[in-house]
Design a protein around this motif. Structure first.
Motif, PDB file in Angstrom:
ATOM      1  N   ASP A 125       0.802  -1.186   0.057  1.00 31.85           N
ATOM      2  CA  ASP A 125      -0.062   0.023   0.064  1.00 31.85           C
ATOM      3  C   ASP A 125       0.837   1.357  -0.140  1.00 31.85           C
ATOM      4  O   ASP A 125       0.414   2.404  -0.464  1.00 31.85           O
ATOM      5  CB  ASP A 125      -0.879  -0.148   1.234  1.00 31.85           C
ATOM      6  CG  ASP A 125      -2.041  -0.964   1.171  1.00 31.85           C
ATOM      7  OD1 ASP A 125      -2.364  -1.605  -0.095  1.00 31.85           O
ATOM      8  OD2 ASP A 125      -2.513  -1.338   2.053  1.00 31.85           O
ATOM      9  N   GLU A 156       0.313   4.312  -2.564  1.00 25.27           N
ATOM     10  CA  GLU A 156       0.204   5.686  -2.076  1.00 25.27           C
ATOM     11  C   GLU A 156       0.843   6.793  -2.850  1.00 25.27           C
ATOM     12  O   GLU A 156       0.451   7.863  -3.342  1.00 25.27           O
ATOM     13  CB  GLU A 156       0.261   5.967  -0.459  1.00 25.27           C
ATOM     14  CG  GLU A 156       0.054   7.320   0.279  1.00 25.27           C
ATOM     15  CD  GLU A 156       0.309   7.311   1.658  1.00 25.27           C
ATOM     16  OE1 GLU A 156      -0.031   8.233   2.123  1.00 25.27           O
ATOM     17  OE2 GLU A 156       0.450   6.146   2.060  1.00 25.27           O
ATOM     18  N   ILE A 169      -6.905   4.627  -1.600  1.00 27.53           N
ATOM     19  CA  ILE A 169      -6.121   5.932  -1.922  1.00 27.53           C
ATOM     20  C   ILE A 169      -6.108   6.064  -3.458  1.00 27.53           C
ATOM     21  O   ILE A 169      -6.303   7.391  -3.877  1.00 27.53           O
ATOM     22  CB  ILE A 169      -4.712   5.741  -1.359  1.00 27.53           C
ATOM     23  CG1 ILE A 169      -4.962   5.761   0.490  1.00 27.53           C
ATOM     24  CG2 ILE A 169      -3.967   6.816  -1.785  1.00 27.53           C
ATOM     25  CD1 ILE A 169      -3.694   5.261   0.863  1.00 27.53           C
TER      26      ILE A 169
END
Length: 449
Positions: free
Chosen positions: A375, A379, A406
């Motif tokens: 992740d 991001e 995101i």
């Protein structure tokens, strides 16, 4: 063959050039047709033209008064030619057998910019000979209008067929012979030597082709100012398994105008071959070396020398590539739009972060089967690459729903998202769908539909 005195009054029979109910080849505006299994041998024969009087059963002039004309016969020639331009080639051959007027119009050179042959059983060498002979009748031995020849999948194509093209089609611009594994280097050399305007060449799956070069005779005839260059800009050598670094060196030295080069599954290539490529072909915009298992970070360092010209790069399943190679590409190729790095397990969040911050115009990214991407990398990607349209994260074990949210919250133009075999929740997928309404999500979660 027919008597030579009838050569200018002959037309290939569509029933023999292509099997019944299966158009074997088409002109430039005809849509592609699907192939099916065919038994027996298909060859091209030559027939004399129809008589002057219209006798085709579909016209049925016998029931009309002698002075009455069919509606289509009232159209001027240029209108009929325009109608014919929408017909596939086999139908053009049928029209040529209706009457003498249609015969002349169906063989209008403007309708024969493209020859398209398909089918594994067709005698393509004979078909090309018959067609080019007919197209050469007004300009002996030369087809000045023919620009495209597509014979992909015609496994019976041999060097003889390519020799016919080379001898008769000096204005050829596009040649596709993918899957024709019987052709050799010599025939390809003849085509590129005798067709100086050739720009698009597809020899994918031609396992005997190991190089692209001029013939010795052509090299001798060229002036020193011209050099030994070939005008090819698009070259697809996918699945040419025996291509090696030395062959790529020769290709690069002769085809210096290359802008699109595809070397998928050319498994013998190494970083050394890529070095030759960058030295001679500085204009490359699209490059694929997918499944070239010997390509490593050193090869990407050479590719990075293409700098801002490179827009498309595929290094899928190049297992020796790591963040180091990605950093080279990201640093110098700032205008990169497409990157396929699927299966490059050495890529981590650090590589994705460097890529996102330097290639902000990225539109398509495939980092599937990269287990070290999490992740955190997503991001960075979402906060820098707002124009992202296609993203593949297939089998990324470290990706969760938080990373997807995101991405969805920042990349509103996302059109395709692949999260198959990823541990993401239904709520995360619904979040993506709400924020990216045009996005097609590929997933393996049975609860989301």
């Amino acid at each position: 063959d027919s008597d030579l005195s009838m050569r200018t009054l002959s037309t290939p029979s569509p029933a023999l050039i292509c099997p019944p109910n299966l158009p074997g080849f088409q002109n430039g505006r005809g849509s592609s047709t699907s192939s099916s299994s065919i038994t027996g041998e298909t060859v091209a024969m030559v027939h004399s033209p129809p008589p002057t009087r219209l006798t085709h059963p579909l016209i049925r002039l016998a029931s009309r008064p002698q002075k009455e004309q069919a509606s289509i016969d009232r159209l001027p020639d240029h209108s009929v030619v325009h109608i014919f331009s929408f017909l596939p080639t086999n139908q053009l051959c049928r029209c040529a057998r209706v009457c003498r007027r249609w015969y002349n119009l169906a063989w209008d050179p403007r309708l024969w910019r493209t020859i398209r042959l398909t089918g594994e059983t067709i005698n393509v060498d004979r078909a090309l000979k018959v067609l080019t002979r007919r197209l050469c009748q007004d300009t002996p031995n030369v087809c000045l209008m023919l620009e495209t020849v597509t014979v992909s999948g015609c496994r019976r194509l041999t060097d003889r067929g390519l020799y016919t093209i080379a001898q008769c089609c000096p204005e050829l611009r596009r040649l596709e012979v993918s899957g024709c594994y019987n052709i050799s280097n010599e025939a390809v050399f003849d085509v590129v030597s005798l067709c100086p305007n050739l720009e698009h060449l597809d020899v994918s799956g031609c396992s005997k082709v190991t190089c692209i070069s001029l013939t010795r005779e052509a090299s001798i005839k060229l002036s020193p100012l011209h050099g030994k260059q070939i005008s090819i800009r698009y070259l697809d050598m996918t699945d040419c398994f025996v291509l090696e670094d030395e062959g790529l060196h020769t290709i690069a030295a002769h085809c210096t105008q290359l802008t699109h080069l595809y070397l998928r599954r050319c498994v013998r290539l190494t970083d050394e071959g890529l070095r030759y490529l960058v030295i001679y072909c500085a204009s490359i915009k699209e490059l694929s070396v997918s499944d070239c298992r010997f390509v490593s970070d050193f090869g990407l360092r050479e590719i990075a020398k293409l700098e801002s010209r490179l827009r498309y790069l595929s290094i899928a399943h190049c297992g020796r590539v790591t963040d180091v190679g990605i950093r080279y590409v990201a640093k110098y190729c700032s205008k990169l739009r497409y990157l396929n790095a699927r299966g490059c397990e050495g890529i981590t969040d650090h590589g994705v972060e460097y890529l996102a911050k330097n290639c902000t115009k990225l539109k398509s990214l495939d980092i599937g089967k990269c287990p070290l991407v999490s992740d955190t990398g997503l991001e960075c990607l979402a906060l820098n690459c707002f124009n992202l349209k296609r993203l593949s994260l297939k089998s990324c074990e470290s990706i969760t729903g938080q990373g997807l949210q995101i991405v969805a919250a920042n990349c509103f133009d996302l059109q395709t998202l692949n999260v198959q075999d990823c541990e993401v929740s239904v709520e995360a997928l619904r979040f993506v769908k709400r924020h990216c309404k045009r996005c097609v999500i590929e997933h393996t979660n049975p609860a989301f539909f």
